[in-house]
Scaffold this motif. Structure first.
Motif, PDB file in Angstrom:
ATOM      1  N   PRO A  68      -5.723   1.850  -0.964  1.00  0.00           N
ATOM      2  CA  PRO A  68      -5.597   0.470  -0.702  1.00  0.00           C
ATOM      3  C   PRO A  68      -6.650  -0.255  -0.727  1.00  0.00           C
ATOM      4  CG  PRO A  68      -5.347   1.344   1.576  1.00  0.00           C
ATOM      5  CD  PRO A  68      -6.283   2.123   0.639  1.00  0.00           C
ATOM      6  N   GLN A  75      -3.945  -5.305   0.621  1.00  0.00           N
ATOM      7  CA  GLN A  75      -2.671  -4.576   0.495  1.00  0.00           C
ATOM      8  C   GLN A  75      -2.696  -4.320   2.324  1.00  0.00           C
ATOM      9  OE1 GLN A  75      -3.637  -1.735  -2.680  1.00  0.00           O
ATOM     10  NE2 GLN A  75      -1.634  -1.710  -3.565  1.00  0.00           N
ATOM     11  N   GLY A 122       0.480  -1.039  -0.183  1.00  0.00           N
ATOM     12  CA  GLY A 122      -0.459   0.208  -0.022  1.00  0.00           C
ATOM     13  C   GLY A 122       0.294   1.385  -0.325  1.00  0.00           C
TER      14      GLY A 122
END
Ligand SMILES: [Zn+2]
Length: 511
Positions: A497, A501, A481
């Motif tokens: 994200p 992530q 992320g």
């Protein structure tokens, strides 16, 4: 009857013979810090019991952690060998760092004089000083045994017993245990030459503070010719970082004792000079400056990296390190591990332990990326490691690109294990498999790690550490992320994200 008699004699004589021999299987050294002659320390020793016609006596050309010849033999003079009647036995100097001693089996004593490698930390003098020694009669001795003690090539693995004659009020600060024989004599024992050289000692009137980090005793020892009560201040300052390192390493440290040996020289010059060398269980730090206000912070930075070396190379290392050749060393190909992974833990720990903000962490990564750009990043890291001596110009990249490779390896392991395993676990597993006295073969390490983890990890090593593919920072940071702009070198967090992530980032840095 004959047999009975024999048994009788064996019972009576055998234990005596054993005791007599075992006490001579080691080097018995005497170092006199009290009666110096012309700034030189008198050293003498009895070699281990042997049957050798002759032997090659060696004082190191190099020591671990440095990649340029330092020739410690240059400080040694007047080598004299004598038999039990005090009669001289012929010796011959072969080169800067070695001597041939004839009729070694009859040599009772070898004596020589040693001058110190440095007197002051003044600017513009050649070479690193933290691997050398300094002798200041009646005030301070910084001793690295590689400049005072040697070994015979034919008897490399023998233990050492060293008796040190010193001022009554002097204390030995070291990771080794010094036993007091009487007011002016200490005795120290080391399993072999490598262990001895790995544990420097600071001899002076003590300014020491002990910290207890879990079950580990950490000694902070300080010397300055004027300020005599400063170790407490430094100890207070580094305690937090050491506690966090302990937590990061799973709550238990793999050493019983660790020593910070700090020598500070007051000077009128502006700026400061720092010189340091880490060992398995200690760090020598030499500083010179006009004031000492910067010291607690500087020591904090030193502690952060050096203390992590208790993991690697101390407990995870190759044969090249375990059997280090002090005259002509061969280098291991795994500096990415010894220095790279150590520096990665140094930057990963503070965010994982919530000591710093996410913004600070991003800034740290940007600094490493910036630092890496100063070097040639098309070189294979394993080859560069093997050629560390010839490629001094690239050596510092192990502290820049090295931790970034560690970061990618960590993220890859997290990805493959669904967040469960990272480099912290990997290092623990490697420590369990190997350890202080069990080395790995340089060529097998990548396969061994692959066996412990995932087949994809072999490809990671092949591409980015053995091979010369560019480090996949953008791709790997995206997995957790983060954004990375390759042109500006800026790192940021993804606005939206996905859940994968988010989960991987949580597993990686707990944010
Ligand atoms: Zn290091």
């Amino acid at each position: 009857m004959g047999n009975l008699l024999k048994i009788f004699f064996l019972l009576i004589l055998f234990p005596i013979v054993i005791i007599a021999q075992s006490s001579k299987k080691n080097y018995e050294y005497n170092i006199d810090l009290l009666h110096m002659k012309n700034d030189e320390v008198m050293v003498s020793f009895t070699p281990p019991k042997n049957n050798l016609e002759k032997g090659k006596f060696i004082i190191p050309k190099l020591v671990p952690g440095f990649y340029q010849a330092m020739n410690f033999g240059q400080y040694v003079s007047d080598v004299i060998a004598t038999d039990k009647n005090g009669k001289k036995i012929r010796t011959e100097r072969l080169d800067k760092n070695s001597w041939m001693v004839n009729d070694l089996k009859h040599v009772k004593k070898i004596s020589y004089l040693v001058t110190d490698g440095w007197d002051s930390l003044q600017q513009n003098t050649d070479g690193a000083k933290s691997a050398g020694s300094t002798f200041k009669k009646d005030s301070v001795f910084v001793i690295n045994y590689n400049s005072l003690v040697g070994y015979f090539e034919e008897m490399k693995d023998a233990p050492y017993e060293i008796s040190i004659n010193k001022n009554k009020d002097f204390y030995a600060s070291s990771a080794l245990d010094y036993k007091k024989k009487n007011d002016s004599t200490d005795i120290v024992w080391a399993k072999d030459y490598r262990k001895l050289v790995d544990s420097p000692v600071l001899y002076c009137v003590p300014d020491t503070t002990w910290l207890k980090i879990g079950t580990t005793e950490v000694l902070v020892s300080f010397y300055n010719n004027k300020e005599r009560h400063y170790s407490q201040k430094i100890a207070d300052h580094i305690k937090t970082i050491l506690e966090n390192q302990k937590a990061y390493l799973g709550g238990k440290l793999p050493v019983d004792k660790y020593a910070f040996l700090i020598y500070f020289e007051t000077s009128k010059e502006r700026g400061s000079i720092a010189d340091g060398l880490e060992h398995s269980r200690s760090t020598v730090c030499l500083y010179r400056s006009g004031n000492m206000n910067f010291l607690p912070d500087a020591l904090n930075r030193v502690a952060a990296h050096e203390f992590f070396h208790i993991i690697t190379p101390l407990h995870i290392h190759s044969g090249e390190i375990q059997h280090y050749d002090f005259l002509n060393p061969t280098m291991s190909e795994h500096l990415w591990l010894y220095e790279g992974m150590t520096e990665y833990a140094t930057i990963h720990m503070p965010i994982k332990q919530k000591m710093i903000s996410l913004a600070d962490f991003e800034k740290k990564l940007e600094e490493k990326i910036q630092g890496m750009k100063e070097f040639d990043n098309t070189l294979s890291f394993t080859e560069l490691s093997k050629n560390a001596m010839e490629r001094q110009d690239q050596y510092m990249n192990f502290y820049q690109k090295g931790p970034l490779l560690g970061l990618c390896l960590d993220i890859k392991l997290r990805e493959l294990s669904g967040g469960k395993m990272g480099t912290q676990d990997l290092m623990q597993r490697l420590m369990k498999k190997y350890g202080e006295d069990k080395y790995f073969n340089d060529n097998d390490l990548f396969d061994e790690i692959t066996k412990m983890t995932y087949p994809e990890i072999r490809t990671f090593f092949k591409d980015f550490i053995e091979g010369t593919k560019p480090i996949p920072l953008k791709e790997y940071l995206a997995k957790v992320g983060f954004t990375y702009d390759e042109t500006t070198g800026k790192i940021g967090t993804l606005v939206n994200p996905d859940s994968k992530q988010i989960a991987l980032r949580k597993a990686w840095i707990d944010q």
